[in-house]
Design an enzyme around this catalytic site. Structure first.
Site, PDB file in Angstrom:
ATOM      1  N   GLU A   1      -3.159  -4.923  -3.054  1.00 17.96           N
ATOM      2  CA  GLU A   1      -3.629  -5.508  -4.052  1.00 17.96           C
ATOM      3  C   GLU A   1      -3.397  -4.984  -5.403  1.00 17.96           C
ATOM      4  O   GLU A   1      -3.262  -5.539  -6.538  1.00 17.96           O
ATOM      5  CB  GLU A   1      -5.006  -6.109  -3.895  1.00 17.96           C
ATOM      6  CG  GLU A   1      -5.278  -7.041  -2.400  1.00 17.96           C
ATOM      7  CD  GLU A   1      -5.428  -6.087  -1.113  1.00 17.96           C
ATOM      8  OE1 GLU A   1      -4.760  -4.980  -0.979  1.00 17.96           O
ATOM      9  OE2 GLU A   1      -6.347  -6.266  -0.424  1.00 17.96           O
TER      10      GLU A   1
ATOM     11  N   CYS B   1     -10.670  -3.001  -4.401  1.00 19.32           N
ATOM     12  CA  CYS B   1      -9.793  -3.968  -4.843  1.00 19.32           C
ATOM     13  C   CYS B   1     -10.396  -5.354  -5.220  1.00 19.32           C
ATOM     14  O   CYS B   1      -9.829  -6.012  -6.165  1.00 19.32           O
ATOM     15  CB  CYS B   1      -8.895  -4.496  -3.712  1.00 19.32           C
ATOM     16  SG  CYS B   1      -7.337  -3.154  -3.443  1.00 19.32           S
TER      17      CYS B   1
ATOM     18  N   CYS C   1      -4.013   0.652  -2.522  1.00 20.08           N
ATOM     19  CA  CYS C   1      -3.874  -0.667  -1.853  1.00 20.08           C
ATOM     20  C   CYS C   1      -2.664  -1.542  -2.248  1.00 20.08           C
ATOM     21  O   CYS C   1      -2.287  -1.480  -3.549  1.00 20.08           O
ATOM     22  CB  CYS C   1      -5.135  -1.581  -1.721  1.00 20.08           C
ATOM     23  SG  CYS C   1      -6.393  -0.468  -0.845  1.00 20.08           S
TER      24      CYS C   1
ATOM     25  N   CYS D   1     -10.203  -4.576   0.430  1.00 15.57           N
ATOM     26  CA  CYS D   1     -11.480  -3.584   0.416  1.00 15.57           C
ATOM     27  C   CYS D   1     -12.236  -4.009  -0.918  1.00 15.57           C
ATOM     28  O   CYS D   1     -11.920  -4.637  -1.899  1.00 15.57           O
ATOM     29  CB  CYS D   1     -10.999  -2.128   0.533  1.00 15.57           C
ATOM     30  SG  CYS D   1     -10.342  -1.523  -1.159  1.00 15.57           S
TER      31      CYS D   1
ATOM     32  N   ASN E   1       0.864  -1.160  -0.047  1.00  8.80           N
ATOM     33  CA  ASN E   1       0.113  -0.092   0.202  1.00  8.80           C
ATOM     34  C   ASN E   1       0.813   1.304   0.055  1.00  8.80           C
ATOM     35  O   ASN E   1       1.878   1.100   0.688  1.00  8.80           O
ATOM     36  CB  ASN E   1      -1.126  -0.031   1.078  1.00  8.80           C
ATOM     37  CG  ASN E   1      -0.452  -0.184   2.454  1.00  8.80           C
ATOM     38  OD1 ASN E   1       0.597  -0.943   2.525  1.00  8.80           O
ATOM     39  ND2 ASN E   1      -0.986   0.082   3.592  1.00  8.80           N
ATOM     40  N   ILE E   2       0.413   2.111  -0.785  1.00 13.92           N
ATOM     41  CA  ILE E   2       1.077   3.656  -0.874  1.00 13.92           C
ATOM     42  C   ILE E   2       0.182   4.534  -0.453  1.00 13.92           C
ATOM     43  O   ILE E   2      -0.794   5.050  -1.288  1.00 13.92           O
ATOM     44  CB  ILE E   2       1.470   3.529  -2.177  1.00 13.92           C
ATOM     45  CG1 ILE E   2       2.530   2.377  -2.741  1.00 13.92           C
ATOM     46  CG2 ILE E   2       2.402   4.938  -2.349  1.00 13.92           C
ATOM     47  CD1 ILE E   2       2.785   2.453  -4.214  1.00 13.92           C
TER      48      ILE E   2
HETATM   49  N1  THU Z   1      -5.257  -1.274   2.340  1.00 15.13           N
HETATM   50  C1  THU Z   1      -4.728  -2.197   1.464  1.00 15.13           C
HETATM   51  O1  THU Z   1      -3.531  -2.122   1.161  1.00 15.13           O
HETATM   52  N2  THU Z   1      -5.470  -3.055   1.061  1.00 15.13           N
HETATM   53  C2  THU Z   1      -7.001  -3.277   1.275  1.00 15.13           C
HETATM   54  O2  THU Z   1      -7.436  -4.019   0.589  1.00 15.13           O
HETATM   55  C3  THU Z   1      -7.294  -2.412   2.543  1.00 15.13           C
HETATM   56  C4  THU Z   1      -6.577  -1.333   2.864  1.00 15.13           C
HETATM   57  C5  THU Z   1      -4.556  -0.244   3.087  1.00 15.13           C
HETATM   58  C6  THU Z   1      -4.938   1.182   2.482  1.00 15.13           C
HETATM   59  C7  THU Z   1      -4.554   2.021   3.986  1.00 15.13           C
HETATM   60  O3  THU Z   1      -3.255   2.280   3.447  1.00 15.13           O
HETATM   61  C8  THU Z   1      -4.443   1.062   4.713  1.00 15.13           C
HETATM   62  O4  THU Z   1      -4.620  -0.212   4.347  1.00 15.13           O
HETATM   63  C9  THU Z   1      -5.437   1.452   6.111  1.00 15.13           C
HETATM   64  O5  THU Z   1      -6.844   1.369   5.280  1.00 15.13           O
END
Ligand code: THU
Length: 134
Positions: A55, A93, A53, A90, A42-43
């Protein structure tokens, strides 16, 4: 490629996360049909909305490189990189997965004791897919 190895690669990807706002590090490892694996993290962004995210980072890297067929993805996440329970994808994604993947695409949600396997059909039932745009 085993699910266990894919989860390990997702855990490795967590180290690349850019998370100055939430502190939640997430890692993904996407297995292409030809056996290639793409890792993603995630960035985050100061404006929050542009955050990407883990994914989607993995999917977009792979699609850019020309991949369109995928077998499975492993996802792990946790505060400050500590993996405890599952960290489910989420909704955005899940929809990105559906663009390229069918009902039998596998999602391995890593946790402290192993991983939970789910199909995309289980994760995103009654989904809107590219077929509706035909
Ligand atoms: N996040 C993801 O990388 N993947 C997901 O499917 C759910 C959320 C990240 C986004 C954010 O940087 C952190 O998790 C908190 O929401």
């Amino acid at each position: 490629m085993t699910p266990e190895k894919l989860v390990e690669l997702a855990k490795e990807a967590m180290a690349h996360a850019y998370v100055p706002y939430s502190g939640y590090k997430v890692g993904a490892a996407l297995l292409c049909a030809d056996g290639t694996v793409y890792q993603g993290c995630n960035i985050e962004n100061a404006a929050y909305g542009p955050t990407n995210c883990a994914e989607r980072t993995a999917f977009f890297k792979a699609v850019y490189d020309g991949h369109r067929a995928f077998t499975a993805i492993a996802v792990v996440g946790g505060k400050d990189g500590a993996v405890d329970g599952i960290f489910p994808p989420c909704g955005v994604c899940r929809q990105v997965m559906r663009e390229f993947c069918g009902d039998d695409f596998m999602i391995y949600l890593g946790h402290a004791g192993g991983y939970q396997p789910l199909t995309l059909a289980e994760l995103l039932p009654y989904s809107f897919s590219p077929s509706y745009m035909a």
